[in-house]
Design a protein around this motif. Structure first.
Motif, mmCIF file in Angstrom:
data_model
loop_
_atom_site.group_PDB
_atom_site.id
_atom_site.type_symbol
_atom_site.label_atom_id
_atom_site.label_comp_id
_atom_site.label_asym_id
_atom_site.label_seq_id
_atom_site.Cartn_x
_atom_site.Cartn_y
_atom_site.Cartn_z
ATOM 1 N N VAL A 113 0.831 -1.393 -0.093
ATOM 2 C CA VAL A 113 0.134 -0.071 -0.015
ATOM 3 C C VAL A 113 0.729 1.068 -0.024
ATOM 4 C CG1 VAL A 113 -1.891 -1.347 1.122
ATOM 5 C CG2 VAL A 113 -0.169 -0.055 2.482
ATOM 6 N N GLY A 114 0.448 2.361 -0.532
ATOM 7 C CA GLY A 114 1.165 3.688 -0.474
ATOM 8 C C GLY A 114 1.913 3.596 -1.965
ATOM 9 N N LYS A 115 2.725 4.624 -1.904
ATOM 10 C CA LYS A 115 3.197 4.925 -3.168
ATOM 11 C C LYS A 115 4.833 5.314 -2.705
ATOM 12 C CE LYS A 115 -0.650 6.739 -5.873
ATOM 13 N NZ LYS A 115 -1.059 7.693 -6.738
ATOM 14 N N GLY A 116 5.957 5.131 -3.703
ATOM 15 C CA GLY A 116 7.232 5.483 -3.663
ATOM 16 C C GLY A 116 7.839 4.753 -2.302
ATOM 17 N N ASP A 117 8.388 5.933 -1.913
ATOM 18 C CA ASP A 117 9.229 5.587 -0.540
ATOM 19 C C ASP A 117 8.349 5.147 0.760
ATOM 20 O OD1 ASP A 117 11.490 5.289 -1.753
ATOM 21 O OD2 ASP A 117 12.352 7.320 -0.831
#
Length: 503
Positions: free
Chosen positions: A366-370
């Protein structure tokens, strides 16, 4: 072949039973393996109690499990072929694929099969080169082998030698396979603590090899603690003899002699202390990798292949004992981690162990990027209980490329081969299986499927003792995968199947 046993029949019977209770070298002897776990590193046969032997015998007689060596499977799988071991008697291990060839690792070397006709695989070459585990992968004209047992030198004629001796060698071996009938050994790279497994990050001019190893010891000159990272080996395609270690990125930074990984017991009883990684799967199309690292699961960024960078780190100190391997789903929104409870040599597919230990853990990303995080959603474990004499636990598997669904095939040692759907991360379910009965009912003998992978319309399994199996899966839920054709497959270098579908 025996009559088909459907999953529902097996479950009902188990309830009753549980209640009742061509050679390229002359063959040499391989030296004993040094690293643990994994079943090839343990004695091939172990005694069981009289009660366990009686229970195993009762299960086979009641029909609760297949009889010794009996082949059973669900009605949507066919067993097309079996090729027994030949000149390499050691433990069969991992598989890789290229074109019409399958490459099968063995603790004594490797074997190449022509699988142009999956019903009748032909041996093309058998190469003697002892050293556990001989984890295997291919890229172009190069083949890579992992050596994770202490050897007298880096040659294929080496003998076992204590890891306490500085002259001992462990690491990565490289072969030229441009002529499949005559592979040539071209390079070797020693790596810290050897190479239990390895993962390729291929580029046009170079192949980067992520080497996983663990269990350092102050008495081992080439395997000193803390061992909290992986070795990165760079192999130039046009000059593989120049292969070399180009870095040792620390994945578990922390204070003290053991770094920042899971401390294991007594802090976390029954959990392996993290002293390196067991296996890594990369998804180059997304610049992502997932590491199964003993007591930890990690997600990391590999945009710079020489400097992988950890994004998230998770633990399961309730049900996971040893984080063994990882598989992304097709859109990189999930990771399946396996727990090799008992090191692959234990009988853990039984009511006593339960459904959540020695299982797969499904994590959503879940989430994006770092800011991406691994979030636990559920466990999957085969519910076809096995005999007390059968080693059984989650092991190596691959995706079956079906657009819009998450389905994979997986080896469970003597639990056989399982096909399961985890499209709903919280409600995974088995949809097909293949297995043999126990090797014995009076002794615990190590065996079963080490790796089971889907490649170009068929499932291929490398059975530790029985040899190379070919299975055909016919199911409307997976039939679309038959249209996906790959030229090369190393399962730990996971391909992006999306642009390979014929709509």
């Amino acid at each position: 072949m025996t009559p088909l046993h459907t999953t529902s029949v097996r479950r009902r019977r188990l309830g009753v039973a549980a209640a009742a209770a061509g050679l390229l070298a002359t063959l040499l002897t391989a030296g004993p393996a040094a690293a643990t776990p994994d079943p090839g590193d343990a004695p091939a046969e172990r005694k069981v109690s009289s009660e366990q032997a009686a229970a195993a015998e009762a299960l086979t007689k009641s029909g609760g499990i297949p009889a010794v060596d009996e082949v059973v499977h669900s009605d949507n799988i066919r067993h097309l072929a079996n090729v027994p071991k030949d000149a390499l008697p050691g433990t069969n291990s991992d598989l890789a694929f290229q074109g019409r060839y399958a490459f099968a690792g063995n603790y004594d070397g490797f074997r190449i099969f022509d699988i142009r006709n999956p019903r009748d695989p032909k041996t093309v070459a058998q190469v003697l080169c002892p050293g556990s585990q001989n984890d295997i992968s291919v890229s172009g004209d190069l083949l890579f082998l992992s050596t994770d047992s202490s050897r007298s030198d880096d040659s294929c004629a080496s003998t076992s030698q204590p890891a306490t001796e500085k002259s001992s060698w462990e690491g990565i071996k490289v072969f030229d396979i441009s002529d499949k009938r005559n592979p040539k050994y071209v390079a070797a790279v020693e790596t810290a603590c050897g190479s239990h497994t390895h993962t390729l990050v291929p580029e046009r001019r170079n192949v980067y090899v992520y080497v996983s190893s663990y269990s350092p010891n102050a008495m081992f000159p080439d395997c000193q603690p803390p061992h909290d990272g992986i070795s990165v080996v760079k192999v130039p395609r046009n000059a593989p003899e120049k292969a070399a270690v180009v870095g040792f990125p620390v994945l578990f930074p922390g204070e003290g002699p053991d770094g920042g990984g899971n401390p294991g017991g007594p802090t976390n009883p029954g959990v392996s202390k993290t002293t390196g990684c067991h296996d890594i799967t990369v998804l180059p199309s997304k610049d992502l990798a997932a590491g199964a690292c003993m007591g930890d699961g990690i997600l990391f960024d590999i945009r710079d292949p020489e400097r992988p960078r950890v994004i998230d780190q998770v633990q399961d100190n309730v049900n996971f004992a040893f984080w063994h391997s990882a598989t992304f789903n097709q859109d990189a929104r999930k990771v399946v981690f396996t727990d090799e409870l008992g090191g692959g040599g234990g009988a853990t597919c039984n009511p006593e162990t339960g459904p959540n230990r020695g299982a797969d853990g499904i994590y959503d990303i879940v989430g994006k990027g770092d800011k991406r995080k691994l979030v636990f959603r559920g466990y999957f474990k085969i519910d076809r209980h096995q005999a007390p004499t059968e080693n059984c636990v989650a092991h190596n598997g691959s995706l079956i490329p079906v657009k819009g669904r998450d389905i994979m095939v997986q080896a469970w040692y003597q639990g056989g081969v399982s096909v399961w759907d985890f499209t709903d991360s919280t409600k995974p379910r088995e949809i097909a299986y293949f297995e043999r009965g126990p090797l014995s009912t009076d002794a615990a003998r190590t065996g079963g499927s080490w790796s089971a992978y889907y490649y170009n319309g068929h499932i291929y399994s490398n059975d530790i003792t029985k040899g190379f199996d070919v299975l055909k899966l016919d199911d409307r839920r997976t039939d679309a995968a038959k249209r996906v054709r790959m030229h090369e497959l190393n399962v730990q270098t996971q391909p992006d199947y999306f642009d390979r579908f014929d709509d």
